[in-house]
Scaffold this motif. Structure first.
Motif, PDB file in Angstrom:
ATOM      1  N   ALA A   6       0.815  -1.215   0.000  1.00  0.00           N
ATOM      2  CA  ALA A   6       0.000   0.000   0.000  1.00  0.00           C
ATOM      3  C   ALA A   6       0.845   1.260   0.000  1.00  0.00           C
ATOM      4  O   ALA A   6       0.317   2.346  -0.260  1.00  0.00           O
ATOM      5  N   VAL A   7       2.135   1.132   0.289  1.00  0.00           N
ATOM      6  CA  VAL A   7       3.021   2.304   0.357  1.00  0.00           C
ATOM      7  C   VAL A   7       4.256   2.072  -0.516  1.00  0.00           C
ATOM      8  O   VAL A   7       5.331   2.587  -0.236  1.00  0.00           O
ATOM      9  N   ARG A   8       4.091   1.321  -1.565  1.00  0.00           N
ATOM     10  CA  ARG A   8       5.220   0.849  -2.371  1.00  0.00           C
ATOM     11  C   ARG A   8       6.059   1.966  -2.978  1.00  0.00           C
ATOM     12  O   ARG A   8       7.252   1.786  -3.225  1.00  0.00           O
ATOM     13  N   ASP A   9       5.456   3.129  -3.235  1.00  0.00           N
ATOM     14  CA  ASP A   9       6.185   4.208  -3.894  1.00  0.00           C
ATOM     15  C   ASP A   9       6.392   5.411  -2.982  1.00  0.00           C
ATOM     16  O   ASP A   9       6.655   6.516  -3.444  1.00  0.00           O
ATOM     17  N   GLU A  10       6.301   5.184  -1.659  1.00  0.00           N
ATOM     18  CA  GLU A  10       6.422   6.274  -0.699  1.00  0.00           C
ATOM     19  C   GLU A  10       7.850   6.378  -0.174  1.00  0.00           C
ATOM     20  O   GLU A  10       8.425   5.395   0.297  1.00  0.00           O
ATOM     21  N   VAL A  11       8.410   7.575  -0.250  1.00  0.00           N
ATOM     22  CA  VAL A  11       9.750   7.804   0.299  1.00  0.00           C
ATOM     23  C   VAL A  11       9.729   7.671   1.816  1.00  0.00           C
ATOM     24  O   VAL A  11      10.571   7.003   2.407  1.00  0.00           O
ATOM     25  N   ASP A  22      22.950  13.841   2.234  1.00  0.00           N
ATOM     26  CA  ASP A  22      22.357  12.906   1.278  1.00  0.00           C
ATOM     27  C   ASP A  22      21.119  12.227   1.856  1.00  0.00           C
ATOM     28  O   ASP A  22      20.132  12.010   1.151  1.00  0.00           O
ATOM     29  N   GLY A  23      21.187  11.877   3.145  1.00  0.00           N
ATOM     30  CA  GLY A  23      20.057  11.197   3.762  1.00  0.00           C
ATOM     31  C   GLY A  23      18.814  12.051   3.810  1.00  0.00           C
ATOM     32  O   GLY A  23      17.715  11.610   3.461  1.00  0.00           O
ATOM     33  N   TYR A  24      18.969  13.289   4.221  1.00  0.00           N
ATOM     34  CA  TYR A  24      17.817  14.179   4.248  1.00  0.00           C
ATOM     35  C   TYR A  24      17.427  14.617   2.842  1.00  0.00           C
ATOM     36  O   TYR A  24      16.246  14.878   2.571  1.00  0.00           O
ATOM     37  N   GLY A  25      18.402  14.697   1.962  1.00  0.00           N
ATOM     38  CA  GLY A  25      18.103  15.106   0.601  1.00  0.00           C
ATOM     39  C   GLY A  25      17.133  14.177  -0.101  1.00  0.00           C
ATOM     40  O   GLY A  25      16.278  14.615  -0.879  1.00  0.00           O
ATOM     41  N   LYS A  26      17.231  12.884   0.186  1.00  0.00           N
ATOM     42  CA  LYS A  26      16.369  11.927  -0.509  1.00  0.00           C
ATOM     43  C   LYS A  26      14.915  11.996  -0.081  1.00  0.00           C
ATOM     44  O   LYS A  26      14.023  11.529  -0.793  1.00  0.00           O
ATOM     45  N   SER A  27      14.649  12.599   1.098  1.00  0.00           N
ATOM     46  CA  SER A  27      13.295  12.506   1.634  1.00  0.00           C
ATOM     47  C   SER A  27      12.623  13.832   1.982  1.00  0.00           C
ATOM     48  O   SER A  27      11.386  13.908   1.987  1.00  0.00           O
ATOM     49  N   LEU A  28      13.383  14.877   2.266  1.00  0.00           N
ATOM     50  CA  LEU A  28      12.747  16.100   2.740  1.00  0.00           C
ATOM     51  C   LEU A  28      11.797  16.702   1.720  1.00  0.00           C
ATOM     52  O   LEU A  28      10.782  17.322   2.077  1.00  0.00           O
ATOM     53  N   TRP A  29      12.089  16.517   0.429  1.00  0.00           N
ATOM     54  CA  TRP A  29      11.215  17.093  -0.592  1.00  0.00           C
ATOM     55  C   TRP A  29       9.800  16.510  -0.511  1.00  0.00           C
ATOM     56  O   TRP A  29       8.824  17.143  -0.925  1.00  0.00           O
ATOM     57  N   SER A  30       9.697  15.286   0.039  1.00  0.00           N
ATOM     58  CA  SER A  30       8.389  14.628   0.086  1.00  0.00           C
ATOM     59  C   SER A  30       7.694  14.796   1.433  1.00  0.00           C
ATOM     60  O   SER A  30       6.582  14.301   1.620  1.00  0.00           O
ATOM     61  N   ALA A  49      17.801  24.995   4.922  1.00  0.00           N
ATOM     62  CA  ALA A  49      18.752  24.848   3.817  1.00  0.00           C
ATOM     63  C   ALA A  49      18.715  23.434   3.253  1.00  0.00           C
ATOM     64  O   ALA A  49      18.796  23.231   2.026  1.00  0.00           O
ATOM     65  N   LEU A  50      18.556  22.434   4.124  1.00  0.00           N
ATOM     66  CA  LEU A  50      18.470  21.051   3.665  1.00  0.00           C
ATOM     67  C   LEU A  50      17.201  20.807   2.852  1.00  0.00           C
ATOM     68  O   LEU A  50      17.212  20.065   1.858  1.00  0.00           O
ATOM     69  N   VAL A  51      16.103  21.430   3.256  1.00  0.00           N
ATOM     70  CA  VAL A  51      14.854  21.300   2.492  1.00  0.00           C
ATOM     71  C   VAL A  51      15.020  21.895   1.101  1.00  0.00           C
ATOM     72  O   VAL A  51      14.657  21.269   0.091  1.00  0.00           O
ATOM     73  N   VAL A  52      15.565  23.092   1.029  1.00  0.00           N
ATOM     74  CA  VAL A  52      15.779  23.742  -0.271  1.00  0.00           C
ATOM     75  C   VAL A  52      16.709  22.905  -1.130  1.00  0.00           C
ATOM     76  O   VAL A  52      16.470  22.705  -2.331  1.00  0.00           O
ATOM     77  N   ASP A  53      17.777  22.376  -0.532  1.00  0.00           N
ATOM     78  CA  ASP A  53      18.726  21.541  -1.271  1.00  0.00           C
ATOM     79  C   ASP A  53      18.057  20.270  -1.782  1.00  0.00           C
ATOM     80  O   ASP A  53      18.330  19.817  -2.908  1.00  0.00           O
ATOM     81  N   SER A  54      17.167  19.695  -0.985  1.00  0.00           N
ATOM     82  CA  SER A  54      16.470  18.483  -1.400  1.00  0.00           C
ATOM     83  C   SER A  54      15.604  18.734  -2.632  1.00  0.00           C
ATOM     84  O   SER A  54      15.607  17.955  -3.597  1.00  0.00           O
ATOM     85  N   PHE A  55      14.842  19.828  -2.618  1.00  0.00           N
ATOM     86  CA  PHE A  55      14.018  20.166  -3.783  1.00  0.00           C
ATOM     87  C   PHE A  55      14.893  20.458  -5.004  1.00  0.00           C
ATOM     88  O   PHE A  55      14.568  20.045  -6.132  1.00  0.00           O
ATOM     89  N   ARG A  56      16.004  21.139  -4.786  1.00  0.00           N
ATOM     90  CA  ARG A  56      16.884  21.476  -5.905  1.00  0.00           C
ATOM     91  C   ARG A  56      17.479  20.224  -6.536  1.00  0.00           C
ATOM     92  O   ARG A  56      17.478  20.072  -7.768  1.00  0.00           O
ATOM     93  N   LEU A 110      19.541  13.205  -7.045  1.00  0.00           N
ATOM     94  CA  LEU A 110      19.416  12.519  -5.765  1.00  0.00           C
ATOM     95  C   LEU A 110      19.833  11.057  -5.893  1.00  0.00           C
ATOM     96  O   LEU A 110      19.459  10.366  -6.845  1.00  0.00           O
ATOM     97  N   GLN A 111      20.617  10.596  -4.924  1.00  0.00           N
ATOM     98  CA  GLN A 111      21.018   9.197  -4.869  1.00  0.00           C
ATOM     99  C   GLN A 111      20.974   8.731  -3.426  1.00  0.00           C
ATOM    100  O   GLN A 111      21.184   9.507  -2.493  1.00  0.00           O
ATOM    101  N   TRP A 112      20.730   7.421  -3.258  1.00  0.00           N
ATOM    102  CA  TRP A 112      20.781   6.836  -1.927  1.00  0.00           C
ATOM    103  C   TRP A 112      21.090   5.353  -2.036  1.00  0.00           C
ATOM    104  O   TRP A 112      20.476   4.654  -2.834  1.00  0.00           O
ATOM    105  N   LYS A 113      22.073   4.912  -1.260  1.00  0.00           N
ATOM    106  CA  LYS A 113      22.492   3.513  -1.271  1.00  0.00           C
ATOM    107  C   LYS A 113      22.813   3.028  -2.670  1.00  0.00           C
ATOM    108  O   LYS A 113      22.510   1.891  -3.044  1.00  0.00           O
ATOM    109  N   GLY A 114      23.440   3.889  -3.464  1.00  0.00           N
ATOM    110  CA  GLY A 114      23.865   3.493  -4.795  1.00  0.00           C
ATOM    111  C   GLY A 114      22.792   3.471  -5.839  1.00  0.00           C
ATOM    112  O   GLY A 114      23.040   3.098  -6.982  1.00  0.00           O
ATOM    113  N   ARG A 115      21.568   3.877  -5.477  1.00  0.00           N
ATOM    114  CA  ARG A 115      20.467   3.894  -6.433  1.00  0.00           C
ATOM    115  C   ARG A 115      20.144   5.341  -6.785  1.00  0.00           C
ATOM    116  O   ARG A 115      19.951   6.182  -5.899  1.00  0.00           O
TER     117      ARG A 115
END
Length: 375
Positions: free
Chosen positions: A227-232, A271-279, A349-356, A363-368
């Motif tokens: 049910a949450v397959r595409d949720e960050v 990188d960790g916050y970058g992958k998720s803060l935008w969502s 700043a991390l939120v803005v960087d994530s959206f950018r 954006l990358q995380w764990k090599g993906r």
């Protein structure tokens, strides 16, 4: 009265209200009982890992010690999601010495799925049919010996369907000390916890996948991780799915049952916050509104105080007090609360960087790689 004075007064008023909510939440927050009786239900601990050679042994050994405190059967299922750093070899060594540990090899990522939901879905599917409770643990978490007993007892004694005892967050470097304490503070200062348990509104949901305990039947009724397959932020999305299906759940104070060091230094944290803060905010417009509110409440007052504003000084003091109270309860550094405005600015700043980075598709995380529009 000038415009800056009006803003300083407004920020101070909201900061005082936030402090009041923190004080209330600290009185009512649910806390696992370390002396709870050992659970007799069949429990499955689910641990998704990918390139975690540096910490997976510590995590799994702590889980197995925690399983010793349970009176019923405990299965520990670990899924190796394509690790290339020696994680698989460490897991094989651990599994050879404890029959409760089963190591699974992750299947290829199907279209429409993100990595962690897919790994958790496979783990849940591998649990024994008579499993009554699922406990999800991240590889950077270290459980205390009584953690499983206390967490399952909290689930049952509270009458909830999902609980997330928030681990104590370990922070060493400057960036960790500025940002990590905001995790507990963010929901402690904005979310009335007891009403949140009953509310089905998406905005009244806070969860943490580092340590998440869910009734197995409620998990299936909610559709599980499918049910949450595409949720960050799959942890919050799972709680919302449980609520949509009629269940209830909430975060709890897990300071005494687990510790977690999410990131080691600035590059990993960014990188960790970058992958998720935008969502995290639903839309760019909502994010802009939240950032503006944070500036009004937690940055504007101290700036006004530097100009001699009494209202600004009161607002700054209230923000620091709220942050300090949360830190004292959750094992953080109370003295770091004085830098709260800097913490908020760095978060923004991390939120803005994530959206950018999302917009640029970098954006990358764990090599993906993270594609534009999806993480």
């Amino acid at each position: 009265m000038s415009g800056p004075d009006v803003l300083a007064r407004a920020g101070a008023a909201l900061s005082l209200a936030s402090l009041g909510l923190v004080a209330h939440n600290l009185r009512v927050i649910r806390t696992p009982d370390l002396d709870a009786p050992a659970p007799t239900e069949h429990i499955a601990v689910l641990l998704p890992v990918r390139d975690e050679a540096s910490q997976v042994r510590t995590c799994v050994e702590a889980v197995l010690r925690a399983a010793d405190s349970c009176a019923g059967p405990v299965d520990v299922l670990v899924l190796d999601d394509g690790s290339t750093d020696g994680t698989a070899e460490i897991l094989a060594d651990l599994a050879a010495s404890d029959e409760r540990l089963t190591v699974l090899t992750g299947a290829p990522l199907p279209p429409g799925w993100l990595g962690k939901p897919w790994a958790c879905h496979q783990l849940a599917a591998a649990a024994a049919p008579d499993t009554r409770v699922l406990v999800l643990v991240d590889a950077d978490v270290t459980l205390r010996p009584a953690a499983l007993s206390a967490t399952v007892d909290l689930l049952r004694s509270s009458g909830l369907d999902l609980v997330c005892p928030y681990p104590r967050q370990l922070a060493t470097t400057w960036s960790e000390r500025l940002v990590q304490p905001l995790l507990q503070w963010s929901w402690m200062s904005t979310l009335p916890l007891r009403p949140a348990e009953r509310s089905g509104r998406p905005s009244m949901s806070a969860a943490n996948g580092q340590l998440l305990c869910v009734d197995a039947a409620a998990y299936r009724l909610a559709g599980g991780h499918a049910a949450v397959r595409d949720e960050v932020l799959e942890d919050i999305a799972l709680l919302r799915a449980v609520k949509r299906s009629g269940g209830r759940g909430v975060v709890a104070d897990g300071t005494a049952v687990a510790t977690c060091r999410m990131y080691d230094g600035w590059p990993a944290l960014r990188d960790g916050y970058g992958k998720s803060l935008w969502s995290a905010f639903g839309s760019p417009g909502a994010a802009a509104g939240v950032l503006a509110l944070l500036m009004l409440v937690h940055v504007g007052p101290p700036v006004a105080a530097l100009r001699g504003s009494r209202a600004g000084l009161v607002g700054y003091a209230a923000s620091v007090a709220a942050r300090a109270l949360v830190a004292r309860r959750t094992g953080g550094r109370v003295t770091d609360a004085w830098a709260h405005p800097a913490s908020v600015l760095l978060l923004e700043a991390l939120v803005v960087d994530s959206f950018r980075r999302r917009r640029r598709g970098t954006l990358q995380w764990k090599g993906r790689a993270v594609a534009p529009g999806r993480a």
